[in-house]
Motif scaffolding. Structure first.
Motif, PDB file in Angstrom:
ATOM      1  N   MET A   1       0.260  -0.873 -24.417  1.00 10.50           N
ATOM      2  CA  MET A   1      -0.094   0.244 -23.554  1.00 10.50           C
ATOM      3  C   MET A   1      -0.273   1.537 -24.347  1.00 10.50           C
ATOM      4  N   SER A   2      -1.013   2.435 -23.798  1.00 15.17           N
ATOM      5  CA  SER A   2      -1.363   3.651 -24.515  1.00 15.17           C
ATOM      6  C   SER A   2      -0.347   4.758 -24.341  1.00 15.17           C
ATOM      7  N   GLY A   3       0.689   4.537 -23.540  1.00 17.85           N
ATOM      8  CA  GLY A   3       1.680   5.578 -23.330  1.00 17.85           C
ATOM      9  C   GLY A   3       1.291   6.558 -22.252  1.00 17.85           C
ATOM     10  N   ARG A   4       0.304   6.254 -21.450  1.00 19.48           N
ATOM     11  CA  ARG A   4      -0.136   7.153 -20.376  1.00 19.48           C
ATOM     12  C   ARG A   4       0.613   6.873 -19.081  1.00 19.48           C
ATOM     13  N   ASP A   5       1.894   6.614 -19.172  1.00 13.27           N
ATOM     14  CA  ASP A   5       2.740   6.430 -17.999  1.00 13.27           C
ATOM     15  C   ASP A   5       2.175   5.374 -17.051  1.00 13.27           C
ATOM     16  N   PRO A   6       2.037   4.129 -17.506  1.00 12.42           N
ATOM     17  CA  PRO A   6       1.465   3.089 -16.632  1.00 12.42           C
ATOM     18  C   PRO A   6       2.344   2.821 -15.420  1.00 12.42           C
ATOM     19  N   ARG A   7       1.711   2.479 -14.327  1.00 16.04           N
ATOM     20  CA  ARG A   7       2.422   2.202 -13.075  1.00 16.04           C
ATOM     21  C   ARG A   7       1.780   1.001 -12.385  1.00 16.04           C
ATOM     22  N   GLY A   8       2.539   0.389 -11.495  1.00 14.61           N
ATOM     23  CA  GLY A   8       2.002  -0.720 -10.727  1.00 14.61           C
ATOM     24  C   GLY A   8       0.898  -0.273  -9.788  1.00 14.61           C
ATOM     25  N   PHE A   9       0.010  -1.222  -9.470  1.00 14.33           N
ATOM     26  CA  PHE A   9      -1.112  -0.927  -8.574  1.00 14.33           C
ATOM     27  C   PHE A   9      -1.237  -2.059  -7.573  1.00 14.33           C
ATOM     28  N   ILE A  10      -1.519  -1.714  -6.331  1.00 17.59           N
ATOM     29  CA  ILE A  10      -1.759  -2.727  -5.304  1.00 17.59           C
ATOM     30  C   ILE A  10      -2.943  -2.290  -4.448  1.00 17.59           C
ATOM     31  N   VAL A  11      -3.820  -3.228  -4.159  1.00 20.95           N
ATOM     32  CA  VAL A  11      -4.884  -2.998  -3.193  1.00 20.95           C
ATOM     33  C   VAL A  11      -4.875  -4.178  -2.227  1.00 20.95           C
ATOM     34  N   GLU A  12      -4.934  -3.858  -0.948  1.00 20.54           N
ATOM     35  CA  GLU A  12      -4.963  -4.895   0.088  1.00 20.54           C
ATOM     36  C   GLU A  12      -6.079  -4.565   1.069  1.00 20.54           C
ATOM     37  N   ILE A  13      -6.925  -5.554   1.323  1.00 19.89           N
ATOM     38  CA  ILE A  13      -7.999  -5.417   2.304  1.00 19.89           C
ATOM     39  C   ILE A  13      -7.565  -6.162   3.558  1.00 19.89           C
ATOM     40  N   GLY A  14      -7.285  -5.430   4.627  1.00 15.61           N
ATOM     41  CA  GLY A  14      -6.836  -6.043   5.874  1.00 15.61           C
ATOM     42  C   GLY A  14      -8.010  -6.346   6.779  1.00 15.61           C
ATOM     43  N   THR A  15      -8.111  -7.578   7.217  1.00 15.67           N
ATOM     44  CA  THR A  15      -9.299  -8.028   7.947  1.00 15.67           C
ATOM     45  C   THR A  15      -8.911  -8.794   9.209  1.00 15.67           C
ATOM     46  N   GLU A  16      -9.940  -9.134   9.964  1.00 19.38           N
ATOM     47  CA  GLU A  16      -9.774 -10.166  10.974  1.00 19.38           C
ATOM     48  C   GLU A  16      -9.718 -11.517  10.258  1.00 19.38           C
ATOM     49  N   GLU A  17      -9.350 -12.566  10.969  1.00 18.95           N
ATOM     50  CA  GLU A  17      -9.080 -13.861  10.341  1.00 18.95           C
ATOM     51  C   GLU A  17     -10.237 -14.310   9.443  1.00 18.95           C
ATOM     52  N   LEU A  18      -9.902 -14.561   8.182  1.00 22.06           N
ATOM     53  CA  LEU A  18     -10.879 -14.965   7.177  1.00 22.06           C
ATOM     54  C   LEU A  18     -11.167 -16.461   7.280  1.00 22.06           C
ATOM     55  N   PRO A  19     -12.347 -16.914   6.845  1.00 20.72           N
ATOM     56  CA  PRO A  19     -12.667 -18.350   6.902  1.00 20.72           C
ATOM     57  C   PRO A  19     -11.680 -19.143   6.045  1.00 20.72           C
ATOM     58  N   PRO A  20     -10.961 -20.089   6.627  1.00 21.12           N
ATOM     59  CA  PRO A  20      -9.863 -20.752   5.907  1.00 21.12           C
ATOM     60  C   PRO A  20     -10.306 -21.546   4.685  1.00 21.12           C
ATOM     61  N   ARG A  21     -11.434 -22.230   4.768  1.00 26.05           N
ATOM     62  CA  ARG A  21     -11.845 -23.050   3.631  1.00 26.05           C
ATOM     63  C   ARG A  21     -12.308 -22.214   2.441  1.00 26.05           C
ATOM     64  N   ALA A  22     -12.643 -20.962   2.705  1.00 23.18           N
ATOM     65  CA  ALA A  22     -13.112 -20.089   1.625  1.00 23.18           C
ATOM     66  C   ALA A  22     -12.015 -19.177   1.096  1.00 23.18           C
ATOM     67  N   LEU A  23     -10.851 -19.156   1.752  1.00 30.05           N
ATOM     68  CA  LEU A  23      -9.852 -18.131   1.448  1.00 30.05           C
ATOM     69  C   LEU A  23      -9.381 -18.185   0.002  1.00 30.05           C
ATOM     70  N   ARG A  24      -9.037 -19.373  -0.474  1.00 34.57           N
ATOM     71  CA  ARG A  24      -8.511 -19.467  -1.830  1.00 34.57           C
ATOM     72  C   ARG A  24      -9.544 -19.011  -2.858  1.00 34.57           C
TER      73      ARG A  24
END
Length: 706
Positions: A1-24
């Protein structure tokens, strides 16, 4: 790391029910795509984890830098000769370049190159903040997901696989401001639709998974949720006195349908056990994603395991609901089973003439006749009962006109076998019909009956030849007709199933029978296409290399089994003490013939031999040729190579005692003819690394015909 104070990151896209066979696939593509973009934008980071449930796609990135590192940038300007006039004063070109780079002309440096001196400006580019980059990177990663058809919702212009209702994006404890898919980012997520319907505030990325599980009743980790389902299904099945039936795809699909999975048992009427096993399994798994339960002996129990998406206070009501749902499904299957058997398969044959198999390739009746002819040819060559194979082929596609296959397309062939048996067809015919599509996928079982192997081989070959004749060859990842899978099936039936059919002859027959006229060379393309599927199978064998495979393949052996037998002989010969010596001799012969520019195929004149070593080599070659001819005819390739290895001593003696490039022109040409004949009859191809393979010793004189 470069020492620029790294931190955790999370992104979540909340949707209506996704197609099950394509989810993985969507989950993995989102994580991989975002990771690649972070790399390309020089945002240093740690491990990347993917999460997915029916209502969310999420990516967690450990220790993500707050900004890009600064970097030195060199800008190339105009040539010095153009940048300054005769008096050394800057021209407009130099001033414009300096202004563009934000420096004074005096700060520009000169760099000498082979093409002259040039001006350059060296500056330090300040890295952009992660907060400024992340919304766009997330959007780009989402745009790159493998979504065949996107949709819009509301008045938004954004497009995605399902409508989006929230976007969580945190870097450390702070929200990354921005907009993704038309939704403003926030620090809130949503839990289970029923157990935890209110929004949840996520304090930081590392709390995301635990908070969703403890407060939101959502197991966001796909693998952990799948394991919970597997454990629950197996536990409940054991409690019911059996074992659960379910493949990997079924477990993946159920995992993609649930956020808080709870396994429970259900029951159905025992009278449905009179249905074929495959029908019950298809009904339970295909329609409802239930797991059938088998008894210790393998027979099905009138039970199933369902996985609910909540922990109900009244589990009996959930069980009753699932049992009520499956009852009409099984009743429909029983109806098809009874009604289909009111007509024999043979009586449905005439209906095949009205169903187009594929435009340009005729009807299902046309395909059935082509396959019947091809399969009977295989049967004749392998001394099987051709009448059985021909009968099975003509009835093979009739179940496509049955109600059960219309409801469960995956049971085609399987139901034909049952219906043929019910019609009183010979057992061999019924079994061949049931096995005609095997192997259906990688790792699937092979046909076990001889007639089934012949029929499956012929059916797949007709499919490939027809598509190639139309010009519909696989391209890149596109293979709409499953030709690679069909070719792999042919390879496995031949090599693992022992169906030693003459591939070249069968391709010729099959291509000639297609309604579409094939382009010149298509037969060779089909042969190469199928044989290439054999490569992976052969390279798994001990001692086989790609070099050996290519050498054997270049001979274009008549059958797939023949290729494997030749390779086995090559591997055996590779350890023979004579192999290196013969390779060196062959290389020497090749060099002599090339330098002498000798390419004639004349036989040597024995009357011109004036050295004992010449006659000894000729006699050894002649004797070996007679023996090898017999051995090749019997495909005893290891013995062929061993016999040719005996030429090493007379070859060495020849080079020790004979001057090939003598001044006597007649003697020289005669000795070159002797060496050329030796090379033609026992060619071993050397490379810079030494001995390549003994494959080319196996001349393609033995032809398997069908």
């Amino acid at each position: 790391m470069s020492g620029r104070d790294p931190r955790g990151f999370i992104v979540e896209i909340g949707t209506e029910e996704l197609p099950p066979r394509a989810l993985r696939g969507l989950m993995d593509a989102f994580a991989n795509g975002l990771a690649a973009l972070l790399e390309s934008e020089r945002l240093e980071h740690g491990a990347v984890r993917a999460f997915a449930s029916p209502r969310r796609l999420a990516v967690h990135v450990a220790a993500l830098a707050l900004a890009q590192p600064d970097r030195d940038v060199e800008h190339k300007g105009p040539p010095v000769a153009v940048a300054f006039d005769r008096n050394g004063k800057p021209t407009r070109a130099a001033e414009a370049f300096a202004g563009k780079c934000g420096v004074a002309v005096d700060a520009l440096e000169r760099v000498e190159t082979p093409k002259g001196a040039w001006l350059v400006a060296r500056t330090t580019e300040t890295g952009q903040s992660a907060a400024a980059l992340l919304p766009e990177l997330v959007q780009r990663a989402l745009d790159g997901l493998p979504i065949p058809r996107r949709m819009r919702w509301g008045s938004n212009d954004a497009e995605f696989v399902r409508p989006v209702h929230w976007v969580l994006m945190l870097h450390g404890t702070g929200v990354v401001p921005g907009e993704v898919l038309g939704i403003r980012t926030s620090n809130t997520t949503r839990g289970h639709r029923f157990h935890a319907p209110e929004p949840l505030t996520v304090p930081d990325p590392d709390s995301y998974e635990t908070q969703l599980k403890q407060q939101g009743f959502v197991i966001a980790d796909f693998a952990a949720r799948r394991q919970r389902i597997e454990d629950g299904v197996h536990r409940v099945a054991a409690e019911e006195g059996g074992t659960a039936i379910g493949d990997s795809d079924l477990y993946d699909e159920v995992t993609a349908l649930t956020e808080w999975p709870v396994a429970m048992a259900g029951h159905f009427d025992e009278r449905y056990l009179a249905l074929p096993r495959e029908v019950i399994i298809a009904t339970l798994t295909g329609h409802q994603r239930y797991f059938p339960v088998a008894a210790a002996g393998g027979g099905l129990l009138p039970k199933f395991i369902t996985v609910a998406n909540l922990e109900s206070l009244e589990p009996e009501r959930v069980r009753d609901g699932n049992e009520r749902v499956i009852e009409p499904r099984l009743a429909d299957a029983a109806f098809f089973w009874e009604s289909d058997r009111r007509m024999t398969l043979a009586s449905r044959q005439s209906g095949l003439a009205s169903v187009v198999y594929q435009r340009g390739l005729g009807t299902l009746e046309d395909k059935s006749e082509r396959v019947a002819s091809l399969a009977a040819r295989i049967a004749d060559a392998l001394k099987l009962d051709a009448d059985i194979v021909r009968r099975a082929a003509r009835l093979a596609k009739c179940d496509l006109l049955c109600g059960m296959v219309g409801e469960f397309p995956e049971l085609q062939g399987t139901m034909g076998g049952y219906y043929a048996a019910a019609d009183g067809e010979p057992d061999a015919v019924a079994m061949a019909i049931a096995e005609q599509y095997m192997p259906r996928f990688s790792g699937d079982k092979l046909p076990q009956s001889a007639a089934g192997k012949a029929l499956a081989f012929a059916d797949k070959l007709d499919t490939i030849c027809g598509a190639f004749a139309l010009g519909s060859k696989p391209s890149g990842n596109r293979d709409p007709f499953g030709l690679r899978r069909a070719a792999q099936g042919i390879v496995r039936i031949a090599v693992e199933g022992g169906l030693d059919a003459g591939l070249i002859a069968l391709i010729d027959v099959s291509v000639a029978a297609q309604p579409a006229s094939a382009d010149a060379g298509v037969r060779d393309e089909i042969y190469d296409f199928i044989v290439e599927r054999l490569r992976g199978l052969c390279l798994d064998r001990d001692g086989v290399t790609s070099e050996m495979f290519d050498a054997v393949r270049s001979l274009r052996p008549a059958s797939l089994c023949d290729i494997v037998e030749r390779l086995d002989a090559v591997v055996t010969f590779s350890g023979h003490e004579a192999a290196e010596g013969l390779a060196a001799a062959n290389k020497r012969i090749a060099n002599i013939l090339r330098q002498a520019e000798y390419d004639a195929t004349d036989a040597p004149d024995t009357a011109l031999f004036d050295a004992d070593a010449e006659r000894a080599l000729y006699d050894a070659m002649t004797a070996a040729g007679r023996d090898v001819s017999v051995l090749l005819g019997e495909r005893r390739y290891t013995e062929v190579l061993a016999r040719l290895a005996e030429l090493r001593q007379p070859v060495d003696a020849f080079f020790d005692g004979v001057m090939v490039m003598t001044d006597d022109e007649a003697l020289r040409k005669n000795r070159l003819a002797l060496l050329a004949g030796l090379r033609r009859s026992s060619s071993i191809s050397p490379t810079s690394r030494g001995w390549r393979s003994a494959a080319l010793l196996l001349r393609n004189d033995s032809r398997c015909t069908a």
